[in-house]
Write a protein that holds these residues in place. Structure first.
Motif, short mmCIF file in Angstrom:
data_model
loop_
_atom_site.label_atom_id
_atom_site.label_comp_id
_atom_site.label_asym_id
_atom_site.label_seq_id
_atom_site.Cartn_x
_atom_site.Cartn_y
_atom_site.Cartn_z
N UNK A 464 0.88 -0.60 0.15
CA UNK A 464 0.12 -0.16 0.36
C UNK A 464 1.11 1.22 -0.15
N UNK A 465 2.44 1.00 0.61
CA UNK A 465 3.03 2.31 0.80
C UNK A 465 3.28 2.13 -0.37
N UNK A 466 3.82 1.00 -1.21
CA UNK A 466 4.65 1.89 -2.45
C UNK A 466 4.17 1.92 -3.64
N UNK A 467 2.54 1.94 -3.50
CA UNK A 467 1.17 2.00 -4.61
C UNK A 467 1.00 3.83 -4.01
N UNK A 468 1.25 3.76 -3.11
CA UNK A 468 0.87 5.56 -2.57
C UNK A 468 2.11 6.19 -3.31
N UNK A 469 3.20 5.82 -3.00
CA UNK A 469 4.90 6.40 -3.50
C UNK A 469 4.16 6.21 -4.91
N UNK A 470 3.95 5.62 -5.39
CA UNK A 470 4.34 5.72 -6.56
C UNK A 470 3.01 6.85 -7.58
N UNK A 471 2.00 6.30 -6.71
CA UNK A 471 1.27 7.82 -6.94
C UNK A 471 1.71 9.44 -6.98
N UNK A 472 2.56 9.64 -5.96
CA UNK A 472 3.42 10.71 -5.97
C UNK A 472 4.29 10.89 -7.37
N UNK A 473 4.61 10.06 -7.53
CA UNK A 473 5.88 9.84 -8.23
C UNK A 473 5.25 10.90 -9.63
N UNK A 474 3.72 9.37 -9.87
CA UNK A 474 3.78 10.51 -10.89
C UNK A 474 2.68 11.44 -11.48
N UNK A 475 3.33 12.28 -10.38
CA UNK A 475 2.35 13.80 -10.35
C UNK A 475 4.05 14.02 -10.72
N UNK A 476 5.11 13.48 -10.58
CA UNK A 476 6.56 14.42 -11.62
C UNK A 476 6.40 14.93 -12.93
N UNK A 477 6.80 16.19 -13.49
CA UNK A 477 6.71 15.75 -14.81
C UNK A 477 8.02 14.62 -15.28
N UNK A 478 7.39 13.67 -16.61
CA UNK A 478 7.81 12.91 -17.07
C UNK A 478 9.42 12.77 -17.14
N UNK A 479 10.28 13.54 -17.35
CA UNK A 479 11.59 13.28 -17.30
C UNK A 479 12.32 13.39 -15.96
N UNK A 480 11.64 13.58 -15.27
CA UNK A 480 11.80 13.91 -13.60
C UNK A 480 11.66 12.20 -13.19
N UNK A 481 12.49 11.84 -12.24
CA UNK A 481 11.61 10.81 -10.97
C UNK A 481 11.46 8.89 -12.42
N UNK A 482 12.36 9.02 -13.17
CA UNK A 482 12.23 8.07 -14.16
C UNK A 482 13.00 6.89 -13.35
N UNK A 483 14.18 6.90 -12.36
CA UNK A 483 14.69 5.58 -11.80
C UNK A 483 13.99 5.67 -10.29
N UNK A 484 12.97 5.96 -10.17
CA UNK A 484 12.48 5.76 -8.84
C UNK A 484 11.15 5.03 -9.55
N UNK A 485 10.81 5.77 -10.75
CA UNK A 485 9.51 4.70 -10.73
C UNK A 485 9.73 3.50 -10.91
N UNK A 486 10.92 3.02 -11.69
CA UNK A 486 10.97 1.99 -11.71
C UNK A 486 11.54 0.79 -11.07
N UNK A 487 12.10 1.39 -10.13
CA UNK A 487 12.42 1.08 -8.30
C UNK A 487 10.74 0.45 -7.28
N UNK A 488 10.20 1.27 -7.91
CA UNK A 488 9.12 1.10 -7.35
C UNK A 488 7.98 -0.03 -8.28
N UNK A 489 7.90 0.23 -9.03
CA UNK A 489 7.35 -0.92 -10.08
C UNK A 489 7.86 -2.45 -10.45
N UNK A 490 9.09 -2.10 -9.99
CA UNK A 490 9.43 -3.81 -10.52
C UNK A 490 9.42 -4.24 -8.72
N UNK A 491 8.58 -3.67 -7.62
CA UNK A 491 8.65 -4.23 -5.92
C UNK A 491 7.05 -4.77 -6.57
#
Length: 565
Positions: A464-491
């Motif tokens: 649940x925490x990871x899902x919430x964090x992914x939602x927050x990351x998706x609010x950032x512009x696409x150019x930012x947070x690519x690596x963080x998204x990938x590391x969250x998505x894999x989990x």
């Protein structure tokens, strides 16, 4: 109709249109209710900077600029609700919305508070220094301060609860910041609140504590604010709050502790509990041991038991890992150039090859207590997984554990190693399982620490925490947070190793987990039972952070398992 009469009628019609337009604009202006004005100190007749203006029990509001000027949209607000104007050091100004609208532009005079200074005589030998709060410096569990997202994604004010049975003076307020990205100073205000019904209530500060935070003020991942001269004494339950006063061009990521309780609100909206994580705020205090006790215990007031002991404070280990040579040893480190990545690794010792794989968002340094011991008997090859540590990844494609396993195989090929042993912690253990399935002939033995075969094997609250964090990351512009998204998505989406897959693993496997691990106990049991040649070890009074918390026991068990014939 005569030409003159026609011209007159046309002018009359145009005038009616203009009048209608004027009335429409006037009506719009009335309903839009954007009120501008300035905040002035009544005593000193000067502007008051960064004053908070908002409607009570509502999430809308604004903060005056450094010249005391402000503009607030009161459209749709209940006319009987109160507009509240406050800043530490001044009396709170309050007025109904309907009265507030009557003057535009508006000039608000704030009355300075009269300070009553009481002399306090404390014997120095009776003051004992303590540190309370959340000390984690993790970069994988975060609070996002992201003005580029929508209002819900921008962290307005957050707070953490503390309690002390004796009168204590706050010396420093520390905020652990995992990442700071801003082209301008970030304006922050600190508050100390009393407690009422389990939530922050009144600000006890007599003067404002406002900081313009820049990156160079953050030392070793922590911004420390010295408040000793503000003479802040507390007792019982209280809250330390941090409010971001205006939007800025960038974002801040504050480390957070999972399954701890933080508090959050937007402007004068109700405070809400954030029971899934708490911001890494901690305070240095001087406790007056000669003072009378209250019923409270000292320290961080965490009243929820969501974590069930899953998390422990490993800030000391994190600091020691940072200070170690591992992960930045030029004499032992090299890069392997692969497609889309430069894979960084370090080699220690001689003998049978042993590959160490860290967890999500980690690096080689996480094994700082294992490398010195294991390298005495094995050729230890510690790897920074692609996109983590010093390993780079230039692609934008999703990470997968199979891809990480391919990288390990490529490194084994580069070093001309026919067979390898693998020790994998968390994500590293997942990669080890994928390697065992994809390259069975290249694996000798595997040790997994807190690994999972599929996402459902991890505690639901963590997902649940990871899902919430992914939602927050998706609010950032696409150019930012690519690596963080990938590391969250894999989990969130991997691995997908099922029963039949585990049955196919032929190599001997040692399955290790803590009895307070975030990987479910029955899932660890499932993995060990489905692998034909597997052993299981559960460490008592241990969380997911086994290599940090039980280094000696882990080293003995790894060496014993690898040494078996």
């Amino acid at each position: 109709m005569k030409a003159g009469n026609k011209e007159f009628c046309t002018k009359l019609l145009n005038m009616k249109k203009l009048n209608s337009l004027f009335l429409l604009l006037a009506a719009y202006a009335f309903h839009a209710q954007v009120i501008s004005g300035s905040i002035i100190s009544k005593n000193e007749n000067r502007p008051v900077s960064y004053v908070k203006i908002g409607v009570e029990k509502e999430t809308i509001g604004t903060v005056s600029d450094n010249k005391g000027d402000f503009s607030i949209d009161l459209s749709g607000m209940d006319p009987l609700h109160k507009v509240r104007v406050e800043v530490p050091g001044y009396e709170t100004y309050s007025e109904t919305v309907q009265d507030f609208k009557k003057q535009n532009p508006k000039k608000i005079l704030l009355q300075e508070k009269v300070k009553s200074i009481k002399e306090i005589a404390i014997k120095p030998k009776k003051l004992v220094e303590k540190n309370w709060g959340v000390n984690t410096k993790t970069k994988s569990v975060l609070y996002f301060v992201n003005p580029a997202g929508d209002n819900a994604g921008f962290l307005g004010e957050t707070a953490l609860e503390f309690k002390t049975k004796k009168r204590s003076k706050i010396k420093n307020i520390n905020l652990n910041i995992a990442r700071y990205t801003s082209t301008e100073p970030v304006l922050m205000r600190y508050s100390i609140y009393t407690e009422k019904n389990g939530f922050p209530d009144k600000n006890i500060l007599d003067e404002e504590i406002t900081v313009q935070l820049t990156e160079d003020m953050i030392k070793d991942g922590t911004f420390t604010l010295d408040v000793n001269e503000h003479n802040i004494w507390v007792q019982g339950k209280f809250f330390v709050g941090i409010h971001f006063l205006k939007k800025f061009n960038g974002s801040i990521k504050i480390s957070a502790a999972l399954f701890k309780t933080g508090f959050i609100r937007e402007f004068y909206g109700d405070w809400k509990k954030m029971t899934i994580a708490a911001p890494a705020i901690n305070i240095d205090v001087k406790v007056d041991k000669s003072a009378k006790d209250t019923k409270e215990d000292d320290g961080y007031a965490d009243d929820d038991d969501l974590a069930q002991g899953w998390l422990a404070d490993n800030s000391k280990n994190i600091q020691e890992a940072d200070q170690s040579i591992y992960g930045k040893n030029d004499s032992a480190g090299k890069y392997l150039k692969l497609k889309d990545t430069d894979l960084y690794y370090e080699v220690y010792g001689e003998g049978e090859p042993l590959v160490l794989l860290h967890g999500n968002s980690g690096s080689i340094k996480d094994y700082y207590q294992q490398i010195p011991v294991l390298s005495k008997q094995y050729k230890v090859i510690a790897v920074d997984t692609r996109g983590q540590g010093k390993s780079k990844d230039t692609s934008r494609k999703d990470f997968t554990y199979k891809l990480f396993a391919d990288d390990v195989k490529a490194l084994a090929d580069e070093l001309k190693l026919d067979k390898i042993n693998i020790v994998g912690w968390s994500d590293g253990g997942n990669t080890g399982l994928e390697f065992a399935l994809k390259y069975p002939d290249r694996l000798n033995k595997l040790v997994t620490i807190g690994a999972n075969a599929f996402p459902e094997g991890v505690e639901d609250l963590l997902i649940k925490r990871f899902t919430s964090q992914m939602e927050q990351l998706n609010q950032i512009a696409p150019a930012e947070g690519v690596n963080e998204r990938r590391l969250l998505k894999i989990m969130l989406t991997e691995p997908n190793i099922r029963k039949n897959d585990l049955n196919k693993i032929k190599s001997p496997v040692l399955v290790i987990a803590g009895d307070r691990d975030v990987v479910k106990a029955d899932h660890t049991d499932f993995i060990s039972k489905q692998i034909p040649h597997a052993e299981k070890k559960i460490y008592q009074d241990t969380t997911h952070m086994v290599p940090y918390e039980k280094p000696d026991q882990l080293n003995v068990d790894i060496l014993s398992f690898l040494g078996k014939k």
